[in-house]
Design an enzyme around this catalytic site. Sequence first.
Site, PDB file in Angstrom:
ATOM      1  N   HIS A 152      -8.412   5.908  -3.349  1.00 58.81           N
ATOM      2  CA  HIS A 152      -6.985   5.798  -3.702  1.00 58.81           C
ATOM      3  C   HIS A 152      -6.134   5.531  -2.454  1.00 58.81           C
ATOM      4  CE1 HIS A 152      -3.761   7.113  -6.832  1.00 58.81           C
ATOM      5  NE2 HIS A 152      -3.427   6.004  -6.187  1.00 58.81           N
ATOM      6  N   GLU A 190      -8.735  13.559  -8.826  1.00 56.77           N
ATOM      7  CA  GLU A 190      -8.525  13.242  -7.407  1.00 56.77           C
ATOM      8  C   GLU A 190      -8.014  14.474  -6.674  1.00 56.77           C
ATOM      9  OE1 GLU A 190      -6.079   9.817  -6.851  1.00 56.77           O
ATOM     10  OE2 GLU A 190      -7.296   8.522  -8.112  1.00 56.77           O
ATOM     11  N   GLY A 226       3.774  -6.575 -14.242  1.00 57.56           N
ATOM     12  CA  GLY A 226       4.913  -5.951 -13.581  1.00 57.56           C
ATOM     13  C   GLY A 226       5.007  -6.421 -12.148  1.00 57.56           C
ATOM     14  N   ARG A 227       5.561  -5.569 -11.306  1.00 62.45           N
ATOM     15  CA  ARG A 227       5.800  -5.964  -9.914  1.00 62.45           C
ATOM     16  C   ARG A 227       4.501  -6.235  -9.154  1.00 62.45           C
ATOM     17  NH1 ARG A 227       9.586  -0.797  -9.172  1.00 62.45           N
ATOM     18  NH2 ARG A 227       7.799  -0.032 -10.324  1.00 62.45           N
ATOM     19  N   ILE A 228       3.524  -5.332  -9.287  1.00 60.12           N
ATOM     20  CA  ILE A 228       2.264  -5.506  -8.557  1.00 60.12           C
ATOM     21  C   ILE A 228       1.421  -6.591  -9.219  1.00 60.12           C
ATOM     22  CG2 ILE A 228       0.150  -4.375  -7.796  1.00 60.12           C
ATOM     23  CD1 ILE A 228       1.721  -1.771  -7.623  1.00 60.12           C
ATOM     24  N   ARG A 280      -4.416   3.258 -12.496  1.00 62.34           N
ATOM     25  CA  ARG A 280      -4.725   4.637 -12.862  1.00 62.34           C
ATOM     26  C   ARG A 280      -6.018   4.646 -13.664  1.00 62.34           C
ATOM     27  NH1 ARG A 280      -1.584   5.213  -9.542  1.00 62.34           N
ATOM     28  NH2 ARG A 280       0.303   6.521  -9.435  1.00 62.34           N
ATOM     29  N   ARG A 328       2.862  -6.707 -22.440  1.00 61.41           N
ATOM     30  CA  ARG A 328       3.873  -6.572 -23.490  1.00 61.41           C
ATOM     31  C   ARG A 328       4.579  -7.915 -23.697  1.00 61.41           C
ATOM     32  NH1 ARG A 328       7.990  -2.623 -21.422  1.00 61.41           N
ATOM     33  NH2 ARG A 328       7.523  -3.748 -19.496  1.00 61.41           N
TER      34      ARG A 328
END
Length: 413
Positions: free
Chosen positions: A363, A343, A231-233, A314, A253
């Site tokens: 985080h 967290e 994805g973007r990151i 995550r 995917r």
Amino acid sequence: MRHIQPPPAAPLMLELLRWISERARTYDETMAAWHTSAPRGLVFEDALGSGLLSCDANGGAGQVSLTRLGLAILAGRPLRVAILDDYFDTLHALPCFAKLAPFDVTIWNDHVEDVALLAQRLADVEVLVLIRERTRVGAALVQQLPRLELISQRSVYPHIDIAACTEQGVIVSSNLHAGTPSYAAAELTWALVLAAMRQIPQQVAALRRGAWQIGVGSTLRGKTLGIYGYGRIGRAVAEYGKAFGMNVLVWARPASLEKARADGHSVAPSKEQFFAECDVLSLHMRLVEATRGMVNAEDLARMKPSALLVNTSRAGLIGPGALVAALRAGRPGMAAVDVYDEEPLTDASHPLLAMDNVVCTPHIGYVTREEYELQFADIFDQIVAWATRTPINVVNPEVLQRLARHKAHPPKS
């Protein structure tokens, strides 16, 4: 806790708002009545520009009316905004905080999970601002907040009970920033890769103890960087790896694999081979039911004893306990993590914190001033839009339909 109140409205502004509230006024009528002198004309323009007034057409016969914000200012009770979990009291110093100048803002710097205490703190607010997923907003809390009208945040919202918000008539606005990666998170990912591969935290700690060099690290050039989730990151991290001379291998995917191919990256023939070949493997997927536990013990057991697993996405992407067990078994040989099942993580006895082959951060993937400015400009824009025009980035539009029906057919007294 920090409480910031708006400056009192000028008498001439209150006079204008009161005059508008008396009956329906057209734009031409208001111009004729208020452009009789420089101060009066300026106050009308200021009221329009600051969102206290709106006009339903471009001038002429368009009706001028008070917005939600203007009504609150006229009533002498500014709209109240609460911001939770601003640990380092950062937000009030951001340039974008000026967007909240007309609001009564309370900023809480601690983290509270007790629903009763949260309900007490938020009892009088119309707007709740959340910093990512730090606080869960469930039905038990929402049902105790009769004044709450808007929750404003950014990105995904698994921590919010959307159904409960819809039932209570609470709008949830969350800009999902499609196409815009969090470069802060991508940069932290790469910082963790370098820190783990070169043993930077361990070397620094040893030097502070008076020891000179405690081991031999590994270079990145020529090694295989695995990106799980393109994805973007993930795409940004892949570019960092390419710049460091790494061979980028992607698993994701089918649609994302096509994007990776189009960007010139190699695609793994299978998930099994992906885990087996990577020297550094970084996870970049959203946590939804379909991805929960997507990385299991068998996947980790295929990794090289010299490999590094990085998770800045995550913790729930990895099966419960699987990473700790895999590290103890020696495959992979290292890990770098920024996310945890619970967290904030305040238990110093957590097994990951006790492992010399693991680099842990609390985080902080998105915790930079620049990223905060980007995120909270969006969050505050959503508040201003709700208070002055029409809510934006609404994830539960059913609430808007219900409010529209209520306005058209108010209940009989």
